[in-house]
Design an enzyme around this catalytic site. Structure first.
Site, PDB file in Angstrom:
ATOM      1  N   LEU A  24      13.067 -31.689 -12.487  1.00  0.00           N
ATOM      2  CA  LEU A  24      13.498 -31.244 -13.810  1.00  0.00           C
ATOM      3  C   LEU A  24      13.979 -32.431 -14.649  1.00  0.00           C
ATOM      4  O   LEU A  24      13.832 -32.456 -15.863  1.00  0.00           O
ATOM      5  CB  LEU A  24      14.621 -30.196 -13.701  1.00  0.00           C
ATOM      6  CG  LEU A  24      15.033 -29.587 -15.038  1.00  0.00           C
ATOM      7  CD1 LEU A  24      14.042 -28.508 -15.480  1.00  0.00           C
ATOM      8  CD2 LEU A  24      16.438 -28.999 -14.994  1.00  0.00           C
ATOM      9  N   ASP A  46      25.125 -38.667  -7.045  1.00  0.00           N
ATOM     10  CA  ASP A  46      25.274 -39.213  -8.395  1.00  0.00           C
ATOM     11  C   ASP A  46      25.976 -40.564  -8.232  1.00  0.00           C
ATOM     12  O   ASP A  46      26.286 -40.985  -7.103  1.00  0.00           O
ATOM     13  CB  ASP A  46      26.099 -38.264  -9.282  1.00  0.00           C
ATOM     14  CG  ASP A  46      25.760 -38.396 -10.768  1.00  0.00           C
ATOM     15  OD1 ASP A  46      25.279 -37.430 -11.360  1.00  0.00           O
ATOM     16  OD2 ASP A  46      25.974 -39.499 -11.338  1.00  0.00           O
ATOM     17  N   CYS A  65      23.979 -28.903 -25.364  1.00  0.00           N
ATOM     18  CA  CYS A  65      23.001 -29.325 -24.363  1.00  0.00           C
ATOM     19  C   CYS A  65      22.778 -30.830 -24.478  1.00  0.00           C
ATOM     20  O   CYS A  65      23.046 -31.431 -25.527  1.00  0.00           O
ATOM     21  CB  CYS A  65      21.693 -28.589 -24.637  1.00  0.00           C
ATOM     22  SG  CYS A  65      20.365 -28.963 -23.487  1.00  0.00           S
ATOM     23  N   GLU A 119      21.640 -22.852 -27.106  1.00  0.00           N
ATOM     24  CA  GLU A 119      22.329 -22.128 -26.032  1.00  0.00           C
ATOM     25  C   GLU A 119      23.379 -21.233 -26.685  1.00  0.00           C
ATOM     26  O   GLU A 119      24.320 -21.727 -27.301  1.00  0.00           O
ATOM     27  CB  GLU A 119      22.992 -23.128 -25.074  1.00  0.00           C
ATOM     28  CG  GLU A 119      21.996 -24.125 -24.485  1.00  0.00           C
ATOM     29  CD  GLU A 119      22.635 -25.163 -23.568  1.00  0.00           C
ATOM     30  OE1 GLU A 119      23.880 -25.120 -23.404  1.00  0.00           O
ATOM     31  OE2 GLU A 119      21.915 -26.000 -23.037  1.00  0.00           O
ATOM     32  N   ARG A 165      31.735 -36.502 -12.167  1.00  0.00           N
ATOM     33  CA  ARG A 165      30.762 -35.422 -11.996  1.00  0.00           C
ATOM     34  C   ARG A 165      30.647 -35.003 -10.536  1.00  0.00           C
ATOM     35  O   ARG A 165      30.440 -33.823 -10.237  1.00  0.00           O
ATOM     36  CB  ARG A 165      29.420 -35.851 -12.566  1.00  0.00           C
ATOM     37  CG  ARG A 165      29.508 -35.926 -14.084  1.00  0.00           C
ATOM     38  CD  ARG A 165      28.176 -36.007 -14.750  1.00  0.00           C
ATOM     39  NE  ARG A 165      28.222 -35.329 -16.035  1.00  0.00           N
ATOM     40  CZ  ARG A 165      27.330 -35.487 -16.983  1.00  0.00           C
ATOM     41  NH1 ARG A 165      26.298 -36.283 -16.800  1.00  0.00           N
ATOM     42  NH2 ARG A 165      27.438 -34.830 -18.112  1.00  0.00           N
ATOM     43  N   HIS A 206      20.790 -35.820 -27.772  1.00  0.00           N
ATOM     44  CA  HIS A 206      19.681 -36.660 -28.281  1.00  0.00           C
ATOM     45  C   HIS A 206      19.548 -36.486 -29.791  1.00  0.00           C
ATOM     46  O   HIS A 206      19.308 -37.448 -30.529  1.00  0.00           O
ATOM     47  CB  HIS A 206      18.360 -36.286 -27.605  1.00  0.00           C
ATOM     48  CG  HIS A 206      18.295 -36.661 -26.163  1.00  0.00           C
ATOM     49  ND1 HIS A 206      18.274 -37.968 -25.732  1.00  0.00           N
ATOM     50  CD2 HIS A 206      18.261 -35.910 -25.043  1.00  0.00           C
ATOM     51  CE1 HIS A 206      18.221 -38.000 -24.406  1.00  0.00           C
ATOM     52  NE2 HIS A 206      18.214 -36.758 -23.964  1.00  0.00           N
ATOM     53  N   THR A 266      19.984 -32.038 -24.874  1.00  0.00           N
ATOM     54  CA  THR A 266      19.034 -32.112 -25.991  1.00  0.00           C
ATOM     55  C   THR A 266      19.769 -32.285 -27.316  1.00  0.00           C
ATOM     56  O   THR A 266      19.350 -33.064 -28.179  1.00  0.00           O
ATOM     57  CB  THR A 266      18.191 -30.813 -26.038  1.00  0.00           C
ATOM     58  OG1 THR A 266      17.531 -30.663 -24.781  1.00  0.00           O
ATOM     59  CG2 THR A 266      17.170 -30.843 -27.150  1.00  0.00           C
TER      60      THR A 266
HETATM   61 ZN    ZN Z   1      19.809 -26.620 -23.313  1.00  0.00          ZN
END
Ligand code: ZN
Length: 341
Positions: free
Chosen positions: A262, A195, A38, A64, A200, A43, A40
């Site tokens: 989000l 984007d 992810c 996940e 992507r 990070h 996250t």
């Molecule tokens: Zn996630």
């Protein structure tokens, strides 16, 4: 067992041996088969300010996953050894007003596996039975491993009625692309995704039946005109956290439009509130997944033809986890899945 661990403050993760977690009376033990990396986790890998503030060390990371139940506490009911499962990574309290109203995703005491508590990047994961989501045969482990981010996409996309609506998705990361696919699946008329990353945008066009727009070279006004939309977009799904993207979204939304947010901006960002007021725009912040309504809806949609497999662009055995994180760090990957079998 092997696990991907943040051993101490600082960048990167190490694959090392850890004890198999002990389970309590209301927990299950899951043999993890596949995991998704992810944003996250990136990070946490990079150990940015947020990670340094939030993540205790040492910690097994990752949230996940898909796997199989191999042990259960004595109070667990309704689950079976050998059952294929994924699960909600947000561990919630049961005493807050929100939880007692059944709005578990709004519990202020939420803690995340792989962020605050031991995570899923491991051969075995302990999870409260409450959080377990059984997988039907139609959903394989690879898709099971990305239900957490797909759930973010579904939660965001289903925030507002999309049937027959013209939808703008800003940000063609994996969650943006999946949100666009969901918008299409549930019956939006035009779905446009923006984007500034050509890889992507190309991925978005392959995965979802959407119009992908590079906002460096194309004016959204021209796209609106091309598609024959009379006013502007009806619903915006902001998935980028980018100030310019949100600004464009507000600019191109119709009167009375609705926006679900989000994407997380990097800091405080100026907003032209007067335009939001005069356009009578509704804004909704989205966190996590509705527990468990989002899970129900997304599994039902996957069983009914929603296809997001194309968003997975890289697959590695866990021994090659570095290659997986490098693919994510390149900024042009879709989802990266690690295999633990
Ligand atoms: Zn996630």
């Amino acid at each position: 067992m092997q696990a991907l661990v943040k051993p101490a403050p600082g960048p990167e993760l190490v694959l090392r041996q850890e004890p198999v977690p002990e389970i309590g009376a209301e927990d299950v033990l899951i043999r993890v088969k596949k995991t998704g990396i992810c944003g996250t986790d990136i990070h946490i890998w990079q150990w940015d300010d947020w990670a340094a503030r939030t993540v205790p060390t040492p910690l097994i990371t990752g949230h996940e996953f898909a796997g199989e139940i191999v042990d259960m506490g004595r109070l667990v009911e309704g689950l079976e050894i050998g059952q294929r499962v994924s699960g909600e990574g947000h561990l919630i309290g049961k005493t807050s007003r929100q939880s007692r109203a059944g709005k578990f995703h709004l519990d202020p005491a939420t803690r995340g596996i792989g962020v605050n508590e031991p995570g899923a990047f491991a051969d075995y994961l302990r999870l409260p039975a409450f959080n377990v989501v059984p997988l039907p045969d139609a959903i394989d482990d690879e898709i099971g491993a990305i239900l957490d981010p797909l759930g973010n996409a579904v939660h965001t996309a289903l925030s507002f009625d999309l049937i027959g609506e013209d939808v703008l998705v800003t940000g063609a990361g994996p969650i943006g692309i999946m949100a666009a696919a969901v918008a299409r699946h549930v019956g939006a008329r035009h779905v446009v995704i923006t984007d500034v990353n050509p890889d992507r945008l190309a991925l978005a066009e392959r995965v979802a039946d959407v119009r992908a727009v590079d906002v460096r070279t194309t004016e959204l006004r021209d796209v609106i005109h091309d598609l024959g939309m009379k006013q502007g977009f009806d619903v915006g799904l902001e998935m980028s956290g980018n100030q310019a993207a949100l600004d464009q979204m507000v600019e191109t939304l119709t009167m009375g439009g609705r926006i679900a947010l989000l994407g997380i901006p990097p800091g405080k960002s100026p907003v032209d509130w007067s335009r939001i007021v005069f356009k009578a725009i509704t804004l909704k912040g989205v966190y996590g997944r509705e527990i468990f309504e989002t899970w129900y809806k997304m599994i039902a949609m996957l069983e009914n033809g929603l296809d997001v497999r194309g968003v997975i662009t890289h697959r590695f055995p866990v021994a090659e986890y570095r290659a997986g994180f490098e693919a994510m760090l390149s900024g042009s990957s879709g989802k990266v899945v690690l295999d633990w079998t």
